[in-house]
Write an enzyme that holds these catalytic residues in place. Sequence first.
Site, PDB file in Angstrom:
ATOM      1  N   GLN A 109       1.268  -1.274   0.262  1.00  0.00           N
ATOM      2  CA  GLN A 109      -0.195   0.383  -0.059  1.00  0.00           C
ATOM      3  C   GLN A 109       0.618   0.961   0.052  1.00  0.00           C
ATOM      4  OE1 GLN A 109      -1.822  -0.718   3.227  1.00  0.00           O
ATOM      5  NE2 GLN A 109      -4.085  -2.038   2.582  1.00  0.00           N
ATOM      6  N   HIS A 170      -0.873  -0.712   5.721  1.00  0.00           N
ATOM      7  CA  HIS A 170      -1.237   0.163   6.951  1.00  0.00           C
ATOM      8  C   HIS A 170      -0.540   1.748   7.737  1.00  0.00           C
ATOM      9  CE1 HIS A 170      -4.074  -3.101   8.650  1.00  0.00           C
ATOM     10  NE2 HIS A 170      -4.582  -2.823   7.560  1.00  0.00           N
ATOM     11  N   GLU A 265     -14.977   2.130  10.929  1.00  0.00           N
ATOM     12  CA  GLU A 265     -15.363   2.749  12.469  1.00  0.00           C
ATOM     13  C   GLU A 265     -16.094   4.073  11.685  1.00  0.00           C
ATOM     14  OE1 GLU A 265     -13.031   2.914  15.550  1.00  0.00           O
ATOM     15  OE2 GLU A 265     -13.626   0.989  16.566  1.00  0.00           O
ATOM     16  N   TYR A 275      -8.662   6.117  20.744  1.00  0.00           N
ATOM     17  CA  TYR A 275      -9.883   5.691  20.274  1.00  0.00           C
ATOM     18  C   TYR A 275     -10.279   4.136  20.055  1.00  0.00           C
ATOM     19  CZ  TYR A 275     -11.015  10.607  19.073  1.00  0.00           C
ATOM     20  OH  TYR A 275     -12.291  11.649  18.884  1.00  0.00           O
TER      21      TYR A 275
END
Length: 403
Positions: A109, A170, A265, A275
Amino acid sequence: MVSCAIQVVDHYLGMNSGFSRGWQRWLIGCLLGCTSPLALGASAEAPALTGNYHQTQIAGYLDYPWAAVENPLGGWLITERSGVIIEYDHAGQRQEIPLQFEQLYVAGQGGLLDIELARDFTESRRVYLSYASGSAGENYLTFGTTVLDTKTPVVKDIFKVSTPKDTPVHYGGRLLQLPDDTWLMTSGDGFDYREQAQRKDSFLGKVLRFTTEGKSVADNPYAGGDSEAEQYIYTLGHRNPQGLIQDPKSRDIWLHEHGPDGGDEINLVQAGQNYGWPVVTLGRDYSGARISPFTQYEGMQGPMLNWTPSIAPSGMTIYHNDVFPELQNHLLVTSLKNKALYAVSLDQNRMSAVQIFATINERLRDVIVGRDGAIYVLTDGERARIMRFSPLRPKNVPEHSLR
Ligand SMILES: [Ca+2]
């Protein structure tokens, strides 16, 4: 199908598929997931918000794009992960701008990610970028800048997330410039480093806040702490957040993040909040194992909206325009896995997501509200494009009357 997906992963990452690494299993899970017949979530059953619309393609032949922005003078700038900006001018003329980086890391990624225009872009041609830099053994999410006034502009690194990782996944990587000119940048957990999302001495799994010069900000919530990361942390406990916007009316800051298997989320971002990841999640590991027994935890902020099963949220914007009056005050969220665009109502008591523009059936990467109030969607992959969605207007009504 399994062997096919693994071949894709091998080709994509340019390496042998050893199953020892968690992030490789994860990538395969995502590739399998995107062809799943169960891909359409429950929210797709809700009534369509936008019944009659017009769909046209305005840009094509984009190679693994990540983000797009509209030029205030007309036209578009689109990042490609290989380190190229594709620019369309106001007349639709296309130009390829290969950027020169100190050490761009293109794998998995990684690569060139987000783009934001300087406030004086129309005079300066300056852009701000996020990207992966370094190598397979040690790579970092990086914030940098360049001026698009030559054929091969040189990108200057401004701020590097100085917690090393050796996974090509990520990154997070979404940028947001706040009204006080400071920047927020989402930093992912690097997949194999998820415990660091809770550690205040790590830059991973955070929203970071810094100046345009890459300096920390004195009123950041943990700036009194000892570690370098604490000078930069705005919020913590994130997994892989790729959506980050500020509502220009309410000034609320909204973030979305990929959950594991389930547990995507939408969060309302407030300085200093935690979070929860990986202590609290509504998702599971790709193996099916529980990541955590907790779905809530004292001192940790729960999501405003949870997607289980996952949709894989990519881009996000907010709609405040009369062109689609029914979408007023909705977040628009693109999904990779569900190949859909969602409108999320911001009703105080119960946020809900509804799929819009049902003809979309492609993995989506980003969404932008144009100056004309139309909605522009950037697709994902090796022959990606930008599509424009506008209302289907009654006959004899000139277009400008809709603006
Ligand atoms: Ca969470």
